[in-house]
Design an enzyme around this catalytic site. Structure first.
Site, short mmCIF file in Angstrom:
data_model
loop_
_atom_site.label_atom_id
_atom_site.label_comp_id
_atom_site.label_asym_id
_atom_site.label_seq_id
_atom_site.Cartn_x
_atom_site.Cartn_y
_atom_site.Cartn_z
N CYS A 2 1.88 8.33 -6.30
CA CYS A 2 2.61 9.58 -6.22
C CYS A 2 2.13 10.42 -5.04
CB CYS A 2 2.39 10.40 -7.49
SG CYS A 2 2.68 9.47 -8.99
N ARG A 27 4.61 6.92 -0.62
CA ARG A 27 3.61 6.69 -1.67
C ARG A 27 4.25 6.48 -3.04
NH1 ARG A 27 -1.61 8.47 -0.24
NH2 ARG A 27 -2.07 8.64 -2.43
N TRP A 73 5.78 7.86 -8.58
CA TRP A 73 5.81 6.41 -8.82
C TRP A 73 5.42 6.26 -10.28
CZ3 TRP A 73 2.20 2.31 -9.80
CH2 TRP A 73 2.67 1.04 -9.44
N ASN A 99 -1.27 13.01 -9.97
CA ASN A 99 -1.28 11.62 -9.54
C ASN A 99 -2.43 10.95 -10.29
OD1 ASN A 99 -1.20 9.25 -8.14
ND2 ASN A 99 -1.97 10.08 -6.21
N GLY A 100 -2.17 9.82 -10.93
CA GLY A 100 -3.24 9.15 -11.68
C GLY A 100 -2.74 8.79 -13.06
N GLU A 489 -0.08 -14.49 3.09
CA GLU A 489 0.36 -13.16 3.54
C GLU A 489 1.84 -13.20 3.95
OE1 GLU A 489 -0.27 -10.17 3.39
OE2 GLU A 489 0.77 -9.27 5.08
N LYS A 493 4.69 -10.83 2.34
CA LYS A 493 5.60 -9.96 3.12
C LYS A 493 7.04 -10.20 2.69
CE LYS A 493 3.81 -7.51 4.52
NZ LYS A 493 2.37 -7.43 4.47
N GLU A 496 7.78 -8.91 -0.91
CA GLU A 496 7.72 -7.45 -0.99
C GLU A 496 9.02 -6.80 -0.53
OE1 GLU A 496 3.42 -5.46 -0.14
OE2 GLU A 496 4.19 -6.68 1.49
N HIS A 512 0.71 -32.53 -5.19
CA HIS A 512 0.16 -32.58 -6.55
C HIS A 512 1.00 -31.78 -7.54
CE1 HIS A 512 -3.31 -34.76 -5.17
NE2 HIS A 512 -3.60 -33.82 -4.29
N LYS A 609 2.83 2.47 -1.58
CA LYS A 609 1.95 2.13 -0.46
C LYS A 609 0.50 2.04 -0.89
CE LYS A 609 0.80 1.56 3.87
NZ LYS A 609 0.90 0.15 4.27
C1 G6P Z 1 -0.45 -1.99 -2.59
C2 G6P Z 1 0.54 -2.23 -1.45
C3 G6P Z 1 0.13 -3.49 -0.70
C4 G6P Z 1 -1.31 -3.36 -0.22
C5 G6P Z 1 -2.26 -3.11 -1.39
C6 G6P Z 1 -3.67 -2.79 -0.94
O1 G6P Z 1 -0.26 -2.95 -3.57
O2 G6P Z 1 1.84 -2.36 -1.94
O3 G6P Z 1 0.98 -3.65 0.43
O4 G6P Z 1 -1.67 -4.53 0.46
O5 G6P Z 1 -1.80 -1.99 -2.14
O6 G6P Z 1 -3.67 -1.56 -0.27
P1 G6P Z 1 -4.89 -1.05 0.59
O7 G6P Z 1 -4.53 0.35 1.00
O8 G6P Z 1 -6.11 -1.07 -0.31
O9 G6P Z 1 -5.06 -1.97 1.75
#
Ligand code: G6P
Length: 614
Positions: A2, A27, A73, A99-100, A489, A493, A496, A512, A609
């Site tokens: 949030c 966020r 969020w 937030n939390g 990764e 991507k 996501e 396997h 984020k």
């Molecule tokens: C969230 C985001 C990811 C990110 C992860 C770690 O899940 O959606 O994209 O990689 O947090 O975030 P950080 O700020 O700790 O790198």
């Protein structure tokens, strides 16, 4: 997570709050709300809409020079108008943005109901508003700060919160326990936010609240105190502000349509910044002053463990490979979100590396705290200066990637991998990595920004390839050793931002089990570095082709003609550094595929984020 904004000063609060929300929307973005007091009551507008829509709906002006706002969020309760913040107490006097997660929310809600309070939302936050109002009623002359402190005494969980008492429109009270809160100090005005993004267009002078801290904020001053202390003990003080070097433009789109593409294009510059002052030609090594470790201490490290979440974890895997390869020290990566729950064995000769773009990820922070508690030596590899993980670790490597706004991480991941190459080279050069190899790596590192520019020049070709596969429902991402975390990764991507199911597999594991899934509807993105495993990777491609699976090869090698359906060929560099470069076409691949599918690239569904809750 949030986004929180607060303002008190000489301007109209609502435009400042809405602008702040707009900056923080990355966020969390399932609902938004604002409260500005008017004649002793907060006027609240909130709804399960994006910030732009909230702004459009606010046709009537909201005069007032103090206010709070929130972009959500959802954690407790669905994303609905009623569950949006701010939340009010029953009398409609106290407004709270939070937030939390409040862990004992159910118990608190039951207690309040037992006392005859009617809760209107399903959230944990609403309980806090009622508790503060009750504390104010009990101690008729108590300050808002004391009431907040006393209410939070009953609360278990994490919070960054801002409280407004509409009957005292000269102050806001903020508190932090696990979720970030930063104060922006203006000239006769104060800004409050969960993230610098909302502040830097107004001021560069900031104060970060620490966990367990509370502050009363007025237009011209603020005072911090401990959440624990009782009224008499509270040691009220004003912390000294620090100056941040970020500017409003760092959070502007400029010529770009979205932040993800902007940030992909910022990578050459981000890497240049991250390399500045860190390459040592004379001794063919690297400098990482923020580690605060001399050669003897570096030599004493017997293992390295990388901890991070999401993309930071995959970058950590690249880091583990680099450290093992360059320094010949055993290294591995583990999701920080698992670490503390398995009562980990902490070894005093191990260097623990906590990786986080935001520096606020709750799971990573908790892993750091577990390490500190057990006496482990932990460094932070963090982008956000002043963030909780950076401060908790006290030493480490800053990424210098600049603010990253897009939920899908790009330039931060690239600079994470780069930092691990720097770390690997440093650890290697105090051990057995030869001068010749050190020189080769330093030259390879220096060449990275230019190589990245060359990859970005391939964008149209990569975009065309991506568009061809937009019909797929599933995709494999295949890699071996250096290519394996790159594949992970790449899959991350794609899922996501495109919502296509993407699964990463080690090349040799394919046979396997997962090979059963290969047919003409299952494309495989295969990472083929130009290294000693090249022919093995060609063998993997043959296995997939023999079953009719379409192949997209991402490589810096020359592939046999007609081996793959699509080949994205990027420039080479030193093989150890291949993972840094091979990840970049995958960012563009995911981006263009998502674009073709019309996805909301910067705000993918269900994600945020920085995840500051468990
Ligand atoms: C969230 C985001 C990811 C990110 C992860 C770690 O899940 O959606 O994209 O990689 O947090 O975030 P950080 O700020 O700790 O790198």
């Amino acid at each position: 997570m949030c986004g929180i904004v607060g303002y008190i000063g000489h301007r109209d609060a609502s435009p400042v709050l809405l602008e702040g929300l707009h900056r923080l929307e990355y966020r969390g973005y399932d609902s938004a709300g604002i409260a500005v007091p008017h004649r002793g009551r907060p006027r609240v507008h909130k709804a399960a809409v994006r910030v732009a829509e909230l702004r459009d709906r606010l046709q009537t002006p909201m005069p007032g020079r103090i206010g709070i706002a929130h972009t959500r969020w959802a954690t407790h309760g669905e994303a609905t108008d009623v569950n949006a913040h701010p939340h009010l107490d029953a009398s409609g006097r106290i407004a709270v943005v939070h937030n939390g997660i409040i862990e004992n929310a159910e118990a608190l809600r039951e207690q309040l109901t037992g006392r005859g309070v009617t809760l209107v939302s399903d959230t944990d936050t609403e309980a806090i508003a009622h508790l503060i109002a009750a504390a104010l009623d009990e101690g008729a002359n108590s300050s808002l700060e004391d009431a907040v402190r006393s209410a939070l005494g009953a609360v278990d969980g994490t919070y960054g919160l801002v409280v407004l008492d509409a009957r005292r429109p000269e102050e806001l009270v903020v508190a932090r326990n696990g979720s970030p809160i930063v104060l922006g100090i203006g000239d006769g005005e104060m800004f409050i936010a969960s993230d610098l993004a909302a502040l830097v267009r107004y001021t560069q002078r900031v104060v970060y609240l620490d966990d367990g801290e509370l502050a009363t904020v007025r237009a011209g001053a603020f005072q911090t105190s401990s959440l624990q202390a009782n009224t008499l003990q509270a040691d009220r003080a004003a912390k000294t502000p620090t100056t941040v070097s970020l500017e409003a433009e760092d959070y502007e789109l400029g010529e770009f349509a979205d932040f993800m593409r902007k940030e992909i294009y910022e990578q050459p510059e981000a890497v240049r910044r991250a390399l500045r002052g860190r390459l040592d030609d004379r001794f063919a090594t690297t400098h990482l002053g923020g580690l605060n470790m001399d050669a003897r201490q570096l030599r004493e490290i017997r293992r390295v463990k990388f901890l991070g979440c999401g993309s930071a974890y995959y970058a950590g895997q690249i880091g583990a490979n680099l450290v093992e390869e360059l320094a010949r020290i055993p290294a591995d990566a583990e999701p920080a979100s698992e670490f503390r729950y398995r009562n980990p064995v902490i070894d005093s000769d191990t260097l623990y590396v906590a990786i986080s773009q935001s520096g606020e990820t709750a799971d990573t922070l908790a892993a750091v705290q577990e390490l500190q508690r057990k006496g482990g030596q932990v460094i932070g590899v963090v982008n956000a200066v002043g963030s909780a993980i950076a401060r908790e670790c006290g030493r480490g490597i800053f990424l210098h990637a600049g603010p990253e706004v897009s939920v899908a991480s790009t330039k931060a991941v690239t600079t994470m991998s780069l930092s691990f190459a720097l770390l690997g080279a440093l650890l290697g050069r105090v051990r057995d990595l030869s001068t010749a190899n050190g020189k080769r790596l330093v030259a390879g590192l220096r060449a990275l920004p230019e190589r990245i520019e060359q990859i970005l020049a391939l964008e149209e070709e990569i975009a065309a390839a991506a568009r061809e596969y937009a019909h797929a429902s599933h995709m494999f991402f295949i890699g071996r050793v250096r290519g394996w975390p790159v594949a992970r990764e790449g899959a991350q991507k794609l899922k996501e931002i495109s919502y296509i199911h993407a699964e990463a597999y080690q090349a040799a594991e394919l046979k396997h089990g997962p090979l059963a899934l290969i047919d003409e509807t299952m494309p495989s993105v295969v990472i083929v570095p130009d290294d000693e495993l090249f022919t093995k990777n060609i063998g993997t491609i043959e296995q997939i082709r023999a079953r009719g699976g379409p192949i997209i090869a991402i490589t810096n090698a020359e592939l046999p003609a007609d081996l793959a359906d699509t080949v994205i060929r990027i420039p080479g560099n030193e093989p150890e550094l291949d993972p840094i470069l091979l990840g970049i076409p995958l960012q563009l691949f995911a981006y263009h595929l998502a674009l073709k599918l019309g996805r909301d690239i910067d705000k993918p569904r269900n994600l945020a984020k920085s995840v500051t809750v468990e």
